[in-house]
Design an enzyme around this catalytic site. Structure first.
Site, PDB file in Angstrom:
ATOM      1  N   HIS A  69      71.462  17.704  51.409  1.00  0.00           N
ATOM      2  CA  HIS A  69      72.019  17.512  52.745  1.00  0.00           C
ATOM      3  C   HIS A  69      72.490  16.071  52.848  1.00  0.00           C
ATOM      4  O   HIS A  69      71.706  15.130  52.675  1.00  0.00           O
ATOM      5  CB  HIS A  69      70.980  17.799  53.830  1.00  0.00           C
ATOM      6  CG  HIS A  69      71.543  17.716  55.222  1.00  0.00           C
ATOM      7  ND1 HIS A  69      72.076  18.804  55.886  1.00  0.00           N
ATOM      8  CD2 HIS A  69      71.674  16.652  56.058  1.00  0.00           C
ATOM      9  CE1 HIS A  69      72.495  18.426  57.078  1.00  0.00           C
ATOM     10  NE2 HIS A  69      72.269  17.112  57.204  1.00  0.00           N
ATOM     11  N   CYS A  70      73.772  15.889  53.145  1.00  0.00           N
ATOM     12  CA  CYS A  70      74.366  14.552  53.151  1.00  0.00           C
ATOM     13  C   CYS A  70      74.539  14.059  54.590  1.00  0.00           C
ATOM     14  O   CYS A  70      75.265  14.684  55.371  1.00  0.00           O
ATOM     15  CB  CYS A  70      75.720  14.574  52.443  1.00  0.00           C
ATOM     16  SG  CYS A  70      76.530  12.963  52.411  1.00  0.00           S
ATOM     17  N   PRO A  71      73.900  12.940  54.952  1.00  0.00           N
ATOM     18  CA  PRO A  71      74.079  12.426  56.322  1.00  0.00           C
ATOM     19  C   PRO A  71      75.482  11.875  56.559  1.00  0.00           C
ATOM     20  O   PRO A  71      75.910  11.761  57.704  1.00  0.00           O
ATOM     21  CB  PRO A  71      73.017  11.312  56.411  1.00  0.00           C
ATOM     22  CG  PRO A  71      72.755  10.905  54.988  1.00  0.00           C
ATOM     23  CD  PRO A  71      72.947  12.138  54.165  1.00  0.00           C
TER      24      PRO A  71
END
Length: 353
Positions: A69-71
């Protein structure tokens, strides 16, 4: 050229953000009902986890071929947007390298025209350039400071994002994700620990870097497959990886330790009241913390010197059936008399009736 870099970077950035990774349909089950025994069941999505999919706590969905999951894009990197995300990681450093070259040459030429060499000192006059005609854009002290600051940002972005691009290309050329690389390492550790004599073969590596590359990057921009069924190498089948995950999950439960909370813990990231060492050694991870009340039971699966990670044991149906997992301070808990989920006595003690 700078405009071209900007357009390509933003196009791939927003594609990775809005196209998304692709999600396993809610309530999904395999075509053959007997295949359910090889898959994990997701209570949140009320469906089985398809091969290569994982549940994301932030997206609250099971993501196809989840990498992480990439912020930055506020979304997961997975099956549908892996190519766009990787191209973004490639183009951003290239654009920053081009910008850095412009900044360096600009500052060099402007400073060179303003330097005067005396017998005993070197002076820099930032008021005006020693040339005619004057430049269209004046280069004063503020412009020099802004250019130097922008150069630092460009070089920092080049190094940081460039390293992420290298990491992504390594997993793509082996047709893995970051999560699958971790699963493969745990498989080797499990086999070595129990001396089972097994040989774990990663099923989705096609044996050729070019074939692995083509699984993600295609001329149409649409990755191969449907995100549920995947081509596998000889000697493996669709559920080789999921079977290994089930083995690791069972092993984790066997080796887990049961603890009881002896102090309340609010779930804050850096608790001030739990000691200086606990405060300064908080885990540097995006994984959550779980709040504890005195008397709660926790099944711990891993830990650090001053912190532990585990899942709160639900005692009654009134708890809602939602799993609570996260980090908590060691000093807030104590080991129960029977420390594993199988109720094995601690240190050889006999189980009392």
């Amino acid at each position: 050229m700078l405009l071209n870099w900007t357009v390509m970077i933003l196009y791939n950035y927003f594609s990775a953000m809005f196209v998304g990774p692709g999600y396993v349909p809610l309530g999904w089950t395999p075509e053959k009902s007997q295949d359910c025994m090889y898959l994990q069941y997701c209570k949140v999505c009320q469906s089985y986890k398809a091969p290569r999919s994982h549940h994301c706590r932030k997206c609250n969905r099971c993501v196809m071929k989840m990498d992480h999951h990439c912020p930055w894009i506020n979304n997961c990197c997975g099956y549908q947007n892996h190519a766009s995300f990787t191209l973004f990681l490639l183009l951003a450093p290239l654009g920053c390298i081009h910008a850095s070259f412009i900044f360096i040459m600009t500052m060099y030429t402007q400073l060179y025209n303003r330097i005067s060499f005396g017998w005993s000192s070197v002076k820099i006059d930032m008021s005006a350039a020693k040339r005619d005609p004057r430049p269209i854009i004046p280069f004063g002290l503020s412009a020099f400071a802004a250019s130097l600051f922008a150069l630092g940002l460009a070089l920092g972005t080049t190094i940081a994002v460039g390293m992420l691009f290298i990491i992504q290309m390594k997993v793509i050329l082996t047709n893995k994700t970051s999560i699958e690389s971790w699963i493969e390492e745990k498989a080797k550790d499990r086999i070595q620990y129990y001396q089972t004599g097994e040989t774990f073969i990663f099923p989705y590596d096609m044996g050729s870097k070019w074939k692995n590359f083509r699984q993600v990057f295609t001329w149409s921009g649409i990755p191969e497959g449907d995100g549920l069924d995947w081509p596998v190498r000889d000697g493996c089948h669709q559920y080789s990886l999921t079977i290994e995950q089930l083995k690791q999950k069972a092993d984790k439960r066997i080796r887990s330790v049961r603890y009881r909370a002896i102090e309340d813990y609010s779930g804050v990231c850096c608790p001030v009241t739990k000691g200086v060492k606990t405060f300064f050694t908080t885990p540097c991870t995006e994984e959550p913390r779980i709040a504890l009340s005195k008397g709660d039971l926790i099944l711990a699966t891993r830990g650090l010197k001053h912190w532990m990670y585990g899942e709160k044991i639900l005692i009654s149906a009134a708890d809602g059936g939602i799993r609570e997992r996260g980090w908590f301070p060691r000093k807030c808990v104590e080991k129960c008399q029977y420390d594993s989920e199988t109720d094995q006595p601690v240190d050889g003690e006999k189980k009392s009736k």
